[in-house]
Design a protein around this motif. Structure first.
Motif, PDB file in Angstrom:
ATOM      1  N   LYS A 130       0.245  -1.171   0.381  1.00 27.93           N
ATOM      2  CA  LYS A 130       0.088   0.278   0.508  1.00 27.93           C
ATOM      3  C   LYS A 130       0.300   1.386   0.053  1.00 27.93           C
ATOM      4  O   LYS A 130       2.052   0.937   0.516  1.00 27.93           O
ATOM      5  CB  LYS A 130      -1.128  -0.106   1.274  1.00 27.93           C
ATOM      6  N   GLN A 160      -4.138   7.773   3.719  1.00 24.73           N
ATOM      7  CA  GLN A 160      -5.395   7.776   4.439  1.00 24.73           C
ATOM      8  C   GLN A 160      -6.086   7.214   4.879  1.00 24.73           C
ATOM      9  O   GLN A 160      -6.510   6.046   4.713  1.00 24.73           O
ATOM     10  CB  GLN A 160      -5.791   7.994   3.110  1.00 24.73           C
ATOM     11  N   LEU A 184      -9.180  13.710   3.656  1.00 24.76           N
ATOM     12  CA  LEU A 184      -7.816  13.570   3.391  1.00 24.76           C
ATOM     13  C   LEU A 184      -7.131  14.190   3.600  1.00 24.76           C
ATOM     14  O   LEU A 184      -6.688  15.528   3.982  1.00 24.76           O
ATOM     15  CB  LEU A 184      -8.190  14.623   1.423  1.00 24.76           C
ATOM     16  N   ARG A 209     -13.596  13.036   0.490  1.00 24.83           N
ATOM     17  CA  ARG A 209     -13.083  11.903   1.204  1.00 24.83           C
ATOM     18  C   ARG A 209     -12.055  10.999  -0.129  1.00 24.83           C
ATOM     19  O   ARG A 209     -11.102  10.239  -0.121  1.00 24.83           O
ATOM     20  CB  ARG A 209     -14.128  10.477   1.999  1.00 24.83           C
ATOM     21  N   THR A 210     -12.755  11.861  -1.153  1.00 27.76           N
ATOM     22  CA  THR A 210     -11.598  11.164  -2.249  1.00 27.76           C
ATOM     23  C   THR A 210     -11.256  12.120  -2.764  1.00 27.76           C
ATOM     24  O   THR A 210     -12.413  13.106  -3.174  1.00 27.76           O
ATOM     25  CB  THR A 210     -12.229   9.930  -2.977  1.00 27.76           C
ATOM     26  N   ASP A 250      -2.680   7.518  -1.921  1.00 26.09           N
ATOM     27  CA  ASP A 250      -4.459   6.239  -2.032  1.00 26.09           C
ATOM     28  C   ASP A 250      -3.806   5.517  -3.338  1.00 26.09           C
ATOM     29  O   ASP A 250      -2.533   5.516  -3.904  1.00 26.09           O
ATOM     30  CB  ASP A 250      -6.452   7.300  -2.534  1.00 26.09           C
ATOM     31  N   GLU A 251      -4.394   4.486  -3.042  1.00 27.29           N
ATOM     32  CA  GLU A 251      -4.526   3.221  -4.424  1.00 27.29           C
ATOM     33  C   GLU A 251      -3.869   4.123  -5.469  1.00 27.29           C
ATOM     34  O   GLU A 251      -3.679   2.652  -6.605  1.00 27.29           O
ATOM     35  CB  GLU A 251      -5.120   2.260  -4.491  1.00 27.29           C
ATOM     36  N   GLY A 298      -2.939  13.228  -7.524  1.00 33.27           N
ATOM     37  CA  GLY A 298      -3.327  13.530  -5.991  1.00 33.27           C
ATOM     38  C   GLY A 298      -3.176  14.816  -5.557  1.00 33.27           C
ATOM     39  O   GLY A 298      -3.319  15.619  -4.478  1.00 33.27           O
TER      40      GLY A 298
END
Length: 496
Positions: A183, A309, A314, A345-346, A394-395, A472
């Motif tokens: 991750k 995260q 964020l 949240r994103t 994030d991913e 991001g």
């Protein structure tokens, strides 16, 4: 004639000669190369730059000049028998040690190794007279002033710790790392390379030296006079943190380095008066340095990453200088929970929330202590970035910094950034062009390139918005100024 005036003339002559030597400019060139590679690496990960390689070079060179002046003043009371043969042995020792570990390229390691070799030669009774072709090398090793060399190494580490405390947090830069389970997580790199010019007191050859009104610590009984030897050194530092704020990491690392340098300097000063302490000081330079590294790793172990995260908002990894986010006082590690009244949240939600108010941004932020604060700011025409933040990965992050290298060969092979294992092919394809442009990057991330660029034409602006969104960045949600009817930024009139 006044001896102090003579020494002022000698210092001026040595200082002027220092800046005519190519070695000083080679050291400056290395410092610029280090910063430039960092700029390229930063663009690989974020498609944006924070600081300029030229501005970083100037600030580090000036800091190095200040450190060199302080160390040179201390050196007037220390002195050392630094000869061309000694410096050659130091360079050879560092080259040999680098074959085992890249971090062994350090004066403390080299001086410690030479001190241990000298002690072994003394215990075995080798004088070099009957050693054949190796005789000159053995005699050069036996003539090295190990206490003086270790004292210089200790002072350089004190200066390194002070420079890390002074500039480490201010010039720390973010990066993406790959966690234990693959991750991506955010981190900070504290890194720097400072060229430090030194004027060191050494015994003069023949009768050309000047007399001293004082007795140096590492004085030689057969020294008829003294002079000043001018030479540059490079002080380098690099470390990463995933669990601490940059200012805390810089303070801890700087304090630890200064304590280490003082310990080595005290051991070296004791060895100058009691010869059996020389191998103890040499071994201490090795062991204590390894202890410093283990202490840093222990401080990082067992702690949760703070730049990740967690689904509750964020997390901010960094803010770009001169942007609205920096003016609003957003800090690394803070968490944005609402923008213009909308939960975020994103990255996509952040982008949509910023478009709710084209002329104003109001953010609800959870600070490092867990307290809620509200920040707001008008947005102006001509601003290239809406917020100017770099979010924790994030991913979707497909590029991460390469692991730190243990050897020169691995450093050349794994320098710069690399693809994250299991990265989304679609996101990876979007950054292929940036990676190709920066394919020659190497070295530890030290800084990013200068300033925030001016607004691009419409086609270029849209292309950069897409790159920023994929990396991001909470930036680029505003329509074009001419479409929104926005006033020019230089008027600084808030939008209504």
């Amino acid at each position: 004639m006044d001896p102090y005036l003579d020494w002022l003339r000698e210092a001026g002559r040595a200082a002027a000669g220092l800046f005519t030597l190519p070695y000083f400019y080679i050291a400056v060139l290395f410092a610029w190369w280090h910063a430039r590679n960092s700029v390229v690496l930063q663009r690989q990960m974020f498609h944006v730059r924070m600081y300029g390689s030229l501005s970083l070079l100037i600030s580090r060179t000036l800091a190095g000049l200040g450190a060199g002046l302080c160390l040179s003043l201390i050196g007037l009371g220390a002195g050392a028998q630094l000869t061309n043969e000694t410096l050659l042995c130091v360079w050879l020792a560092m080259a040999v040690l680098a074959l085992f570990r890249l971090r062994y390229i350090c004066l403390a390691y080299a001086a410690g190794a030479l001190g241990l070799v000298q002690a072994v030669l003394s215990w075995t009774g080798w004088s070099g007279d009957a050693a054949g072709a190796a005789g000159p090398a053995i005699r050069a090793l036996l003539q090295i002033d190990v206490p003086g060399l270790l004292f210089l190494a200790g002072l350089l580490h004190v200066a390194e710790g002070a420079l890390v405390r002074l500039q480490g947090a201010k010039q720390a830069v973010p990066l993406f790392l790959e966690g234990k389970r693959g991750k991506p997580i955010g981190a900070y790199s504290l890194s720097g390379l400072w060229p430090v010019p030194l004027l060191w007191l050494v015994p003069a050859g023949g009768t050309d030296g000047l007399a001293l009104p004082w007795t140096p610590l590492f004085s030689s009984s057969d020294a008829a006079g003294w002079s000043l030897l001018a030479f540059p050194v490079l002080i380098g530092f690099t470390d990463r943190t995933k669990t601490r704020w940059p200012e805390d990491k810089a303070r801890e690392s700087g304090n630890t380095l200064m304590l280490y340098g003082l310990a080595v300097a005290v051991l070296a000063a004791g060895a100058a008066f009691w010869e059996p302490l020389v191998p103890v000081a040499a071994l201490g330079a090795f062991a204590l340095h390894e202890g410093v590294l283990l202490l840093g790793r222990w401080r990082e172990s067992g702690r949760q990453p703070v730049y990740a995260q967690d689904g509750r908002g964020l997390t901010v990894l960094a803010t770009l200088p001169g942007t609205p986010a920096a003016e609003m006082g957003l800090q690394a590690g803070e968490r944005i929970t609402r923008v213009n009244g909308m939960k975020v949240r994103t990255k996509e939600q952040l982008h949509d929330a910023l478009q709710l108010q084209s002329a104003f941004s109001k953010l609800e932020v959870v600070n490092r202590e867990g307290h809620v604060k509200f920040v707001q700011r008008a947005r102006y025409a001509g601003e290239h970035y809406q917020l100017g933040i770099i979010l924790a990965p994030d991913e979707d992050a497909d590029v991460v910094a390469a692991p730190r290298s243990a050897s020169i060969w691995r450093g050349l092979r794994q320098a710069g950034a690399r693809r994250r294992r299991g990265a989304d092919p679609a996101h990876a394809a979007r950054s292929d062009e940036a990676l190709r442009e920066a394919s020659g990057a190497s070295g530890e991330l030290a800084a990013a390139a200068a300033g925030i660029e001016a607004a691009e034409p419409e086609a270029g602006r849209l292309a950069e918005e897409r790159a920023a969104a994929s990396s991001g960045l909470g930036t680029s949600a505003n329509p074009a100024p001419e479409e929104a009817g926005l006033p020019p930024r230089r008027s600084r009139k808030p939008l209504s």
